[in-house]
Design an enzyme around this catalytic site. Structure first.
Site, PDB file in Angstrom:
ATOM      1  N   LYS A   1       0.654  -1.167   0.333  1.00  0.00           N
ATOM      2  CA  LYS A   1      -0.057   0.135   0.045  1.00  0.00           C
ATOM      3  C   LYS A   1       1.328   1.021  -0.043  1.00  0.00           C
ATOM      4  O   LYS A   1       0.143   2.234  -0.637  1.00  0.00           O
ATOM      5  CB  LYS A   1      -0.555   0.129   0.798  1.00  0.00           C
ATOM      6  CG  LYS A   1      -1.642  -1.174   1.187  1.00  0.00           C
ATOM      7  CD  LYS A   1      -3.396  -0.614   2.309  1.00  0.00           C
ATOM      8  CE  LYS A   1      -4.646  -1.969   1.870  1.00  0.00           C
ATOM      9  NZ  LYS A   1      -5.537  -1.291   2.573  1.00  0.00           N
TER      10      LYS A   1
ATOM     11  N   LYS B   1      -4.661 -10.539  -6.071  1.00  0.00           N
ATOM     12  CA  LYS B   1      -5.535 -11.199  -4.981  1.00  0.00           C
ATOM     13  C   LYS B   1      -6.714  -9.799  -5.371  1.00  0.00           C
ATOM     14  O   LYS B   1      -6.677  -8.598  -5.717  1.00  0.00           O
ATOM     15  CB  LYS B   1      -5.715 -11.301  -3.521  1.00  0.00           C
ATOM     16  CG  LYS B   1      -5.115  -9.499  -2.967  1.00  0.00           C
ATOM     17  CD  LYS B   1      -5.505  -9.477  -1.153  1.00  0.00           C
ATOM     18  CE  LYS B   1      -6.404  -8.229  -0.779  1.00  0.00           C
ATOM     19  NZ  LYS B   1      -7.384  -8.628  -0.096  1.00  0.00           N
TER      20      LYS B   1
ATOM     21  N   LYS C   1      -9.975  -4.520  -3.087  1.00  0.00           N
ATOM     22  CA  LYS C   1     -10.813  -2.619  -3.356  1.00  0.00           C
ATOM     23  C   LYS C   1      -9.827  -2.014  -3.350  1.00  0.00           C
ATOM     24  O   LYS C   1     -10.058  -1.398  -4.498  1.00  0.00           O
ATOM     25  CB  LYS C   1     -11.241  -1.739  -1.659  1.00  0.00           C
ATOM     26  CG  LYS C   1     -12.778  -3.509  -1.131  1.00  0.00           C
ATOM     27  CD  LYS C   1     -12.473  -2.724   0.377  1.00  0.00           C
ATOM     28  CE  LYS C   1     -13.016  -3.861   1.122  1.00  0.00           C
ATOM     29  NZ  LYS C   1     -12.715  -3.515   2.445  1.00  0.00           N
TER      30      LYS C   1
HETATM   31  P1  ADP Z   1      -9.681  -5.615   0.814  1.00  0.00           P
HETATM   32  O1  ADP Z   1      -8.255  -6.239   1.250  1.00  0.00           O
HETATM   33  O2  ADP Z   1     -10.334  -5.174  -0.704  1.00  0.00           O
HETATM   34  O3  ADP Z   1      -8.937  -3.269   1.313  1.00  0.00           O
HETATM   35  P2  ADP Z   1     -10.292  -5.861   3.307  1.00  0.00           P
HETATM   36  O4  ADP Z   1      -8.905  -5.847   3.946  1.00  0.00           O
HETATM   37  O5  ADP Z   1     -11.053  -5.058   4.214  1.00  0.00           O
HETATM   38  O6  ADP Z   1     -10.358  -5.770   2.154  1.00  0.00           O
HETATM   39  O7  ADP Z   1     -10.298  -6.756   4.011  1.00  0.00           O
HETATM   40  C1  ADP Z   1     -11.771  -7.972   4.818  1.00  0.00           C
HETATM   41  C2  ADP Z   1     -11.370  -8.957   4.656  1.00  0.00           C
HETATM   42  O8  ADP Z   1     -12.218  -9.759   3.561  1.00  0.00           O
HETATM   43  C3  ADP Z   1     -10.106  -9.793   5.421  1.00  0.00           C
HETATM   44  O9  ADP Z   1     -10.694 -10.992   6.163  1.00  0.00           O
HETATM   45  C4  ADP Z   1      -9.667 -10.353   3.798  1.00  0.00           C
HETATM   46  O10 ADP Z   1      -8.779 -11.360   4.004  1.00  0.00           O
HETATM   47  C5  ADP Z   1     -10.693 -10.536   3.356  1.00  0.00           C
HETATM   48  N1  ADP Z   1     -10.299 -10.867   1.667  1.00  0.00           N
HETATM   49  C6  ADP Z   1      -9.803  -9.360   0.847  1.00  0.00           C
HETATM   50  N2  ADP Z   1      -9.798  -9.431  -0.467  1.00  0.00           N
HETATM   51  C7  ADP Z   1      -9.379 -10.657   0.028  1.00  0.00           C
HETATM   52  C8  ADP Z   1      -9.291 -12.319  -1.620  1.00  0.00           C
HETATM   53  N3  ADP Z   1      -9.433 -11.440  -2.655  1.00  0.00           N
HETATM   54  N4  ADP Z   1      -9.776 -13.462  -1.415  1.00  0.00           N
HETATM   55  C9  ADP Z   1      -9.926 -13.898  -0.191  1.00  0.00           C
HETATM   56  N5  ADP Z   1     -10.423 -12.458   0.943  1.00  0.00           N
HETATM   57  C10 ADP Z   1      -9.999 -11.790   0.968  1.00  0.00           C
END
Ligand code: ADP
Ligand code: TRP
Length: 343
Positions: free
Chosen positions: A129, A208, A211
């Site tokens: 990030k 992966k 967001k």
């Molecule tokens: P992002 O990475 O999209 O900003 P968050 O960090 O808020 O999302 O993640 C919220 C939850 O969703 C966490 O437990 C994270 O590990 C899970 N998560 C986020 N992206 C993925 C993904 N691509 N595959 C599986 N789990 C995910």
């Protein structure tokens, strides 16, 4: 219909009930990765009802990167609605917003004193990030300390997350160990719990689904847009023509079939992909239909929710969380020799 349970098979029926805690940042939109990697596991834990569960919209984490205040406020509401629509039922669990319980940030400061600076520099999320950004906040660097505080504040032992959070969880465990070693046994060591789809790849296939990467399908995307995005999602790069046999084990579409399609369909996908009988679009159509079956009840629930009900639920959730947080902080302050008052 024999969909696999998103709960990993590590439940030990002989143990006393665990306290389960997890969080999600109110940024962007709730996407398939969040749902399949984390939120579905949360729901399974809530529905199982064996352990006490707490789920937190971590707004204080969201301010570690540049953001708009009015937008954040709106996202907090939107995430609360979406989580409740996903089955995170506030009648059965504690759903709340992180900054409504001030003890999170207080504990984060105290835990920072037992967290080595070098460990934070090794966190891959910080590198991802922060890399190449003009402004990198100190908060982005100390982000994992706040995450440790979220978990330890409630003495949670089980933390259902996607694979990307396992490194942060390891740090939280070490933080608990370091604190206990220095100030006396206070915190249990939290363990991650992964779903059977802990890493959903983004539509681009490069990283992966996230967001912050603009490579997502939102869970509540209108049907047509959902399909348009799914249709373009990367698959096995070796499969240039329908007649090329595919490799389901490396294909993100198969990973998602494993999460939402019945076992018979999963077997059909393997046979038709490796046998070069289905093209990728055919396979995606079947996946789309199964997603639709999964999501119809969630969409219906979401439309029926009122903001008043949601705000009430968040208020109740914060009160419940605060009661635990206040007690833990009394213990922490006393163990660390902080403060001059007895309460
Ligand atoms: P992002 O990475 O999209 O900003 P968050 O960090 O808020 O999302 O993640 C919220 C939850 O969703 C966490 O437990 C994270 O590990 C899970 N998560 C986020 N992206 C993925 C993904 N691509 N595959 C599986 N789990 C995910
Ligand atoms: N860091 C997590 C993420 O980016 C969100 C989070 C914050 C979290 N605090 C937490 C997850 C505590 C589990 C437990 O996804």
């Amino acid at each position: 219909m024999s969909q696999q349970s998103p709960l990993a098979s590590t439940l030990d029926m002989t143990k006393k009930p665990a306290r389960v805690f997890s969080g999600i940042q109110p940024t962007g939109e709730l996407h398939l990765g969040n749902y399949l990697g984390a939120v579905r596991t949360w729901r399974a834990q809530v529905e199982e009802g064996k352990d006490e569960t707490m789920f937190c919209i971590v707004d204080a984490h969201a301010i570690t990167v540049p953001y708009e205040a009015a937008e954040l406020r709106a996202k907090i509401d939107a995430f609360a609605i979406d989580l409740i629509a996903c089955g995170i039922d506030p009648e059965k669990t504690t759903l709340f917003v992180q900054s409504d319980v001030r003890e999170h940030t207080e504990l984060a400061w105290y835990l920072a004193s037992v967290t080595p600076y070098g460990d934070l520099g090794r966190m891959t999320q910080f590198k991802d990030k922060g890399e190449g950004k003009e402004f990198v906040s100190a908060a982005l660097f100390t982000y994992p300390v706040l995450m440790s505080a979220d978990i330890l504040l409630y003495k949670a032992t089980v933390v259902p997350v996607g694979e990307d959070q396992v490194q942060h969880l390891e740090l939280a465990r070490e933080t608990a160990r370091r604190f206990n070693h220095r100030f006396g046994e206070l915190f249990p060591e939290p363990k991650p719990r992964l779903s059977n789809t802990p890493r959903i790849m983004g539509l681009d296939g490069d990283s992966k689904m996230s967001k912050s990467k603009g490579n997502t399908i939102s869970l509540f995307e209108p049907k047509e847009e959902f399909w348009n995005k799914l249709r373009t999602a990367f698959t096995d790069p070796q499969r240039l023509r329908k007649s090329d046999p595919g490799r389901p084990e490396i294909c993100n579409i198969y990973t998602m079939h494993k999460a939402v399609s019945p076992k018979e369909t999963q077997d059909e996908v393997v046979a038709n992909c490796t046998g070069a009988k289905w093209g990728c679009v055919e396979c995606k159509k079947v996946l789309f239909e199964n997603f639709d079956k999964e999501l119809v009840p969630l969409r219906t629930k979401r439309e029926a929710l009122s903001m008043d009900h949601v705000r009430q639920a968040l208020g109740d959730g914060a009160s419940k969380a605060r009661r635990i947080a206040v007690e833990t902080m009394k213990e922490v302050r006393s163990a660390m020799g902080l403060g001059s008052l007895s309460t």
